[in-house]
Enzyme design. Structure first.
Site, PDB file in Angstrom:
ATOM      1  N   LYS A 110       2.633   5.218  10.767  1.00 11.10           N
ATOM      2  CA  LYS A 110       3.773   4.640  10.174  1.00 11.10           C
ATOM      3  C   LYS A 110       5.006   4.728  11.417  1.00 11.10           C
ATOM      4  CE  LYS A 110       2.729   3.948   5.461  1.00 11.10           C
ATOM      5  NZ  LYS A 110       1.904   4.873   4.531  1.00 11.10           N
TER       6      LYS A 110
ATOM      7  N   HIS B  60       6.303   7.965   4.400  1.00  6.95           N
ATOM      8  CA  HIS B  60       7.334   7.221   4.558  1.00  6.95           C
ATOM      9  C   HIS B  60       8.593   7.936   4.777  1.00  6.95           C
ATOM     10  CE1 HIS B  60       5.415   2.976   3.121  1.00  6.95           C
ATOM     11  NE2 HIS B  60       4.900   3.793   2.475  1.00  6.95           N
TER      12      HIS B  60
ATOM     13  N   SER C 272       6.650   4.039  -2.472  1.00  8.15           N
ATOM     14  CA  SER C 272       6.493   2.998  -1.440  1.00  8.15           C
ATOM     15  C   SER C 272       6.955   1.467  -1.838  1.00  8.15           C
ATOM     16  CB  SER C 272       5.136   2.925  -0.637  1.00  8.15           C
ATOM     17  OG  SER C 272       4.435   2.485  -1.755  1.00  8.15           O
TER      18      SER C 272
HETATM   19  C1  PLP Z   1       0.404   4.841   4.005  1.00 11.93           C
HETATM   20  C2  PLP Z   1       0.293   5.821   3.258  1.00 11.93           C
HETATM   21  C3  PLP Z   1      -0.916   6.844   3.419  1.00 11.93           C
HETATM   22  C4  PLP Z   1      -2.039   6.226   4.213  1.00 11.93           C
HETATM   23  O1  PLP Z   1      -1.953   6.494   5.460  1.00 11.93           O
HETATM   24  P1  PLP Z   1      -3.106   6.418   6.513  1.00 11.93           P
HETATM   25  O2  PLP Z   1      -2.973   7.040   7.529  1.00 11.93           O
HETATM   26  O3  PLP Z   1      -2.801   4.941   6.863  1.00 11.93           O
HETATM   27  O4  PLP Z   1      -4.126   6.565   5.886  1.00 11.93           O
HETATM   28  C5  PLP Z   1      -0.860   8.075   2.388  1.00 11.93           C
HETATM   29  N1  PLP Z   1       0.068   8.211   1.622  1.00 11.93           N
HETATM   30  C6  PLP Z   1       1.038   7.671   1.606  1.00 11.93           C
HETATM   31  C7  PLP Z   1       2.132   8.158   0.834  1.00 11.93           C
HETATM   32  C8  PLP Z   1       1.245   6.368   2.424  1.00 11.93           C
HETATM   33  O5  PLP Z   1       2.294   5.886   2.149  1.00 11.93           O
END
Ligand code: PLP
Length: 394
Positions: free
Chosen positions: A243, A212, A184
């Protein structure tokens, strides 16, 4: 003896220290929904830093599906899944996720953080080994800490180092390699084809957290395994509903092996002991998944927007980390310059955040821009113009 005052003083000192170092985070409160044009601090801003990759967070069809679900299914579940927390639509959502990913079975969690928090402990014990990329998400790091398997770590995307760790883990009953599909802070994709080759050579399993990527990477939005054409070689997928897929909340583990999901339903602690995903969120996310499947051009638009922004920034002499992903890090060698540029963007109506040490390595400060299918060409050009103008005023 009451130790509370000294404890609170320690917290105050800790907060003051963050303030002095410039690492104290401040939240901007928007006055409306998550979308490209937002209002904060009495200012109109174009938002270039959300994970709303497909623009579905304020999609009218998603909102309408969530509203109908409030009438049909109520507000909350007031239960974990296995007691009284499963509606027919929770099962439907699990099927829809499996169908997008091309897997056999899916289990929902309250978040992807929880999915990663529960998966390792439920599947592995001290006879096993986990090999994790050094830049994996915090939830993977925590999930591995909660499990008794032997731990190995390889340098980010470094296949020679992964092989060294695979050799070190030899003799373990089960070896699981785990990686983010997309990192990220950099927008780099994990080289899943090479990871799968090494896994095969050493008889290891592969897990990918595709938070992502799901919904817009790969021809049908099935994520990085589809992009690298290794869908049938990935054993465990985790991901978020928070997301691209509407952005509300919820996470999942999905697999081509139904046994993995069946076992998690029996043993994963965040599944057993945390509340079921809310009905309106389930319905909105089902609609988001339907939109993803029916509109492959949506994901393509996200990627085209990334391409346009990347090429305009290069044309204008900015140092960006190269790639294809809609995460575009704009690099500044100086920490203060990155912060000052983000402030300059804000003053020009562009909202994006600067990241500096310790979130990223020293000397690698950056402004992380994230493109969405909802950005227009004009808005992307306005963002680049603001970068140029802000640079001229430094
Ligand atoms: C955003 C993200 C998470 C967390 O996701 P949530 O559903 O908000 O807990 C976990 N792993 C990665 C790689 C992320 O980018």
């Amino acid at each position: 003896m009451n130790s509370t005052p000294s404890f609170i003083e320690r917290l105050q000192a800790s907060l003051a220290d963050m303030q002095a170092k410039g690492t104290l985070k401040h939240e901007r409160a928007f006055t409306g929904p998550q979308q490209v044009a937002v209002q904060a601090a009495g200012k109109e801003l174009l938002n270039f830093c959300s994970n709303n990759y497909l623009g579905l967070a304020d999609n009218p069809e998603v909102i309408s599906a969530a509203k109908s679900a409030l009438d049909k299914y109520g507000f909350g579940m007031a239960s974990v899944r296995f007691i009284a927390g499963t509606q027919e639509q929770h099962l439907l959502l699990e099927e829809k996720i499996a169908s997008l990913l091309g897997t056999q079975a899916t289990i929902l969690f309250p978040s992807c953080f929880d999915a990663n928090g529960g998966v390792f402990e439920a599947l592995l014990d001290e006879s096993d080994a986990v090999i994790s990329d050094s830049l994996n998400h915090a939830s993977i790091i925590d999930g591995i800490r909660l499990c008794k398997a032997k731990r190995f770590r390889y340098a980010n995307r470094d296949m020679a180092d992964l092989e060294v760790q695979l050799q070190a883990a030899k003799g373990s009953r089960t070896i699981l390699i785990v990686t983010d599909g997309v990192f990220s802070m950099d927008g780099y994709l994990a080289p899943l084809n090479q990871i799968c080759d090494l896994a095969e050579k050493y008889g290891a399993l592969v897990m990918v957290d595709d938070s992502h990527a799901t919904g817009f990477i790969g021809e049908t939005g099935a994520g990085t395994p589809e992009y690298f054409r290794v869908q049938d070689r990935i054993d465990i997928l985790s991901g978020t509903l928070g997301k691209a897929l509407g952005g509300a909340s919820g996470g999942y583990i999905s697999s081509r092996h139904p046994e993995i999901v069946n076992l998690l339903r029996q043993k994963a602690r965040p599944y057993l002991f945390s509340n079921s995903v809310a009905p309106a969120v389930v319905a909105g996310t089902i609609k988001a998944l339907e939109l993803v499947s029916a509109n492959p051009q949506l994901g393509r638009k996200t990627m085209e927007n990334a391409k346009l922004f990347r090429s305009l920034m290069i044309e204008n002499g900015f140092d960006i980390l190269l790639g294809e992903h809609p995460i575009v890090p704009v690099m500044f060698s100086d920490e203060h310059l990155a912060v000052s540029m983000a402030k300059g963007l804000f003053d020009r109506g562009i909202y994006a955040v600067a990241f500096s040490y310790p979130v990223v390595p020293l000397g690698k400060a950056r402004i992380r821009i994230q493109l969405s299918a909802s950005h227009s060409d004009q808005e992307i050009r306005a963002c680049v113009a603001a970068f140029v103008d802000a640079r001229n005023s430094q």
